[in-house]
Design a protein around this motif. Structure first.
Motif, PDB file in Angstrom:
ATOM      1  N   SER A 252      -2.709  -9.156  -7.692  1.00  0.00           N
ATOM      2  CA  SER A 252      -3.677  -8.116  -8.008  1.00  0.00           C
ATOM      3  C   SER A 252      -2.962  -6.780  -7.952  1.00  0.00           C
ATOM      4  N   TYR A 253      -3.356  -5.857  -8.840  1.00  0.00           N
ATOM      5  CA  TYR A 253      -2.699  -4.559  -8.932  1.00  0.00           C
ATOM      6  C   TYR A 253      -3.721  -3.446  -9.049  1.00  0.00           C
ATOM      7  N   ALA A 254      -3.345  -2.296  -8.516  1.00  0.00           N
ATOM      8  CA  ALA A 254      -4.116  -1.093  -8.779  1.00  0.00           C
ATOM      9  C   ALA A 254      -3.940  -0.705 -10.242  1.00  0.00           C
ATOM     10  N   ASP A 255      -4.954  -0.120 -10.808  1.00  0.00           N
ATOM     11  CA  ASP A 255      -4.878   0.272 -12.221  1.00  0.00           C
ATOM     12  C   ASP A 255      -3.721   1.229 -12.473  1.00  0.00           C
TER      13      ASP A 255
ATOM     14  N   PHE B  93       0.866  -1.176   0.000  1.00  0.00           N
ATOM     15  CA  PHE B  93       0.000   0.000   0.000  1.00  0.00           C
ATOM     16  C   PHE B  93       0.900   1.221   0.000  1.00  0.00           C
ATOM     17  N   ARG B  94       0.321   2.374  -0.283  1.00  0.00           N
ATOM     18  CA  ARG B  94       1.107   3.606  -0.229  1.00  0.00           C
ATOM     19  C   ARG B  94       0.235   4.753   0.225  1.00  0.00           C
TER      20      ARG B  94
ATOM     21  N   LYS C 250      -0.516  -0.975 -12.829  1.00  0.00           N
ATOM     22  CA  LYS C 250      -0.557  -2.186 -13.651  1.00  0.00           C
ATOM     23  C   LYS C 250       0.345  -2.024 -14.864  1.00  0.00           C
ATOM     24  N   GLY C 251       1.173  -3.027 -15.106  1.00  0.00           N
ATOM     25  CA  GLY C 251       2.104  -2.979 -16.224  1.00  0.00           C
ATOM     26  C   GLY C 251       3.445  -2.355 -15.885  1.00  0.00           C
ATOM     27  N   ARG C 252       3.529  -1.679 -14.747  1.00  0.00           N
ATOM     28  CA  ARG C 252       4.794  -1.059 -14.326  1.00  0.00           C
ATOM     29  C   ARG C 252       5.377  -1.717 -13.075  1.00  0.00           C
ATOM     30  N   PHE C 253       4.506  -2.150 -12.178  1.00  0.00           N
ATOM     31  CA  PHE C 253       4.932  -2.751 -10.911  1.00  0.00           C
ATOM     32  C   PHE C 253       4.678  -4.256 -10.943  1.00  0.00           C
TER      33      PHE C 253
ATOM     34  N   ALA D  63      -0.619  -3.315  -4.627  1.00  0.00           N
ATOM     35  CA  ALA D  63      -0.507  -4.662  -5.190  1.00  0.00           C
ATOM     36  C   ALA D  63      -0.633  -5.682  -4.077  1.00  0.00           C
ATOM     37  N   ALA D  64      -1.008  -6.903  -4.442  1.00  0.00           N
ATOM     38  CA  ALA D  64      -1.114  -7.979  -3.462  1.00  0.00           C
ATOM     39  C   ALA D  64      -0.807  -9.301  -4.125  1.00  0.00           C
TER      40      ALA D  64
END
Length: 124
Positions: free
Chosen positions: A59-62, A37-38, A65-68, A49-50
């Protein structure tokens, strides 16, 4: 119970990469879903992310996504967050969290163990 210690934060430029680590203590690390979390200045804490206890579900926050990429090493009791193509809006204190959770989506876990956080600052 589990104790969490984050590391790897720092000051970087936009477009750079960082890898955060979260080292856990306790004998049952592999039973925990793990999350990152941040909290940015003046903003609410948000999910990043989780990863499931087994590592087979993420799972990723939008916004990331694609970077982390989140990953875990249960033998080392460590979870990682690889952050690429960093943007100034990624600047925040990043927290690692843990929860006993065997559901399919680790983003839905009730995270009740938290680390102290590590600062990530991305300059433009």
């Amino acid at each position: 119970q589990v104790q969490l210690v984050e590391s790897g934060g720092g000051l970087v430029q936009a477009g750079d990469s960082l890898r955060l680590s979260c080292a856990a203590s306790g004998r049952t690390f592999s039973s925990y879903a793990m999350g990152w979390f941040r909290r940015a200045p003046g903003k609410e804490r948000e999910f990043v992310a989780a990863i499931s206890w087994s590592g087979d579900s993420t799972s990723y926050a939008d916004s990331v996504k694609g970077r982390f990429t989140i990953s875990r090493d249960n033998a080392e009791k460590t979870v990682y967050l690889q952050m690429n193509s960093l943007k100034p809006e990624d600047t925040a204190v990043y927290y690692c969290a843990a929860a006993i959770w065997y559901g399919r989506n680790p983003a839905l876990a009730n995270y009740n163990y938290w680390g102290q956080g590590t600062q990530v600052t991305v300059s433009s």
